[in-house]
Motif scaffolding. Structure first.
Motif, mmCIF file in Angstrom:
data_model
loop_
_atom_site.group_PDB
_atom_site.id
_atom_site.type_symbol
_atom_site.label_atom_id
_atom_site.label_comp_id
_atom_site.label_asym_id
_atom_site.label_seq_id
_atom_site.Cartn_x
_atom_site.Cartn_y
_atom_site.Cartn_z
ATOM 1 N N VAL A 159 0.011 -1.190 0.001
ATOM 2 C CA VAL A 159 0.349 -0.294 0.006
ATOM 3 C C VAL A 159 1.309 0.556 0.124
ATOM 4 N N THR A 165 4.019 6.240 2.045
ATOM 5 C CA THR A 165 4.755 6.015 3.315
ATOM 6 C C THR A 165 5.157 6.936 3.219
ATOM 7 N N ALA A 202 -0.561 -4.178 3.142
ATOM 8 C CA ALA A 202 -0.350 -3.068 4.325
ATOM 9 C C ALA A 202 0.098 -3.594 6.048
ATOM 10 N N ASP A 274 -5.765 -4.761 3.279
ATOM 11 C CA ASP A 274 -5.566 -3.852 3.860
ATOM 12 C C ASP A 274 -6.320 -3.594 4.984
#
Ligand code: NAD
Length: 276
Positions: A159, A165, A202, A274
Motif C-alpha cells: 500500500v 508512506t 498494509a 489492508d
C-alpha cells in the motif's frame, strides 16, 4: 480437498523471509512442488526445515535455490535449473524485497535509494522475465490446454505504492513501479498464456517485523510519527477501518486466489489487503 495446487510447481522468491516462508509451508501442504529462492542461505535452510516438518512423512516437495534476484545471469541459470529439476513451472510468487532506510526525504541516502530500486524493481523484473520466458516456451510445447491462461505470476507490492508512506520514499517509489510493471507486463504476457497480478498488503502482524517497523518509524524524526513506538502502533491501527492488523495467513490466501485458476479472468490488477 483443495486440488488447485496439487502437483503444481511454484517458484517463490524471498522464500527465507516472513511471507515467503509462510507461503512455502502453505502451498507445500496443499501438494504443490516448491522452488524456494533467496540470497540468504541460512534463512532458506530454515524454510526447508519448516516445510519438511509441516509435510512430515510425505515425499519431499521443496528444493532451495540460493540466488540474488539482481543478478540476471544467476537468475537465468537458477530458472533453467528449476525447470530441469521439476519438469515444468506453473506459478511464480515474485516476492523478494528490501524496505531500505526509514528516513525523511531530506535525509534519505541516494545510494540506498538506488539499492531499493535495484532489488525491488530491477530484481523483480529480472525474475519475472526469466520465468515468463520459461512459461512461454512451455505453452508452445503444450499447445492447447483447457485453461486459456494456465500460467500465473503474483508480484508483491505494498500500500506504500498508493499512499506514499512517510520516511519510506525509496520503498514507496519502488512499490509504485511494481504496480506499473504488473499492468504493462500483463499486457505483453497475455498472448503467451500468462496472467500477472500484484498484491498490496498494509499492516501485517503481530511479530518481529511489525514491532521493528514501529521502532524505526518512531526513531525516524518524521513529524508524522510519535517518538514512542507504542503510540506509533496505536495510531496506525486506529487509522484502519477494521481496527486490527492483518495476518500473514490473510496475505497468503490473497496470493493463492491470484495464483490459482480461481482468478482465471483477472490479469494486470492489484489486490489491496489492508482492512479498508
Ligand atoms: P522479509 O524481509 O522477511 O523477507 C524478504 C526476503 O527477501 C528475505 O528473506 C531476503 O533475504 C530476501 N531478499 C532480499 N533481497 C534479495 C535479493 N537481492 N535476492 C534474493 N532474495 C532477496 O520481508 P517480508 O515481510 O516477508 O516481505 C516480503 C515482501 O512483502 C517484500 O516485497 C515486502 O516489501 C512486502 N511487504 C511486506 C509487508 C509486511 O508487513 N511485512 C507489507 C507490505 C509489503
Amino acid at each position: 480437498s483443495d486440488q488447485k495446487f496439487a502437483a503444481k510447481t511454484i517458484i517463490i522468491t524471498g522464500a527465507g523471509g516472513n511471507f515467503g516462508r509462510a507461503g512455502c509451508i502453505h502451498f507445500a501442504k496443499l501438494g504443490a512442488r516448491i522452488a524456494a529462492m533467496d540470497n540468504n542461505d541460512s534463512a532458506l535452510l530454515e524454510t526447508l526445515r519448516e516445510v519438511n516438518a509441516a509435510v512430515d512423512g510425505e515425499a519431499p516437495v521443496i528444493q532451495t535455490y540460493i540466488c540474488d534476484v539482481t543478478d540476471p545471469k544467476s537468475v537465468q541459470e537458477t530458472v533453467e535449473k528449476i525447470s530441469n529439476d521439476f519438469g515444468e513451472i506453473n506459478m511464480l510468487w515474485n516476492n523478494a524485497g528490501y524496505q531500505g532506510q526509514i528516513k525523511p526525504t531530506l535525509e534519505y541516502d541516494p545510494v540506498d535509494f538506488a539499492r531499493v530500486m535495484n532489488i525491488n524493481v530491477t530484481g523483480m523484473f529480472i525474475v519475472l522475465q526469466s520465468v515468463a520466458k520459461e512459461m512461454a516456451s512451455q505453452k508452445k510445447a503444450d499447445g492447447d490446454t483447457t485453461v486459456s491462461h494456465p500460467f500465473s505470476i503474483v508480484n508483491t507490492a505494498s500500500v506504500a505504492a498508493l499512499r506514499g508512506t512517510p520516511a519510506m520514499v525509496a520503498y514507496s517509489s519502488s512499490k509504485a513501479a511494481i504496480l506499473a510493471m504488473t499492468v504493462s507486463s500483463a499486457k505483453d504476457l497475455a498472448p503467451h498464456g500468462i496472467r500477472v497480478n500484484s498484491i498490496s498488503p498494509a499492516l501485517i502482524g503481530p511479530g518481529f517485523m511489525w514491532t521493528r517497523q514501529n521502532e524505526l518509524h518512531a526513531a525516524s524524526g518524521s513529524p508524522y510519527f510519535s517518538s514512542d513506538p507504542e503510540q506509533v502502533a496505536q495510531a496506525k491501527v486506529g487509522g484502519v477501518p477494521m481496527k486490527r492488523l492483518g495476518s500473514i495467513d490473510e496475505v497468503i490466501k490473497s496470493v493463492a486466489y491470484l495464483l490459482s485458476d480461481d482468478s482465471s479472468y483477472t490479469t494486470g490488477t492489484n489486490l489491496v489487503v489492508d482492512g479498508g
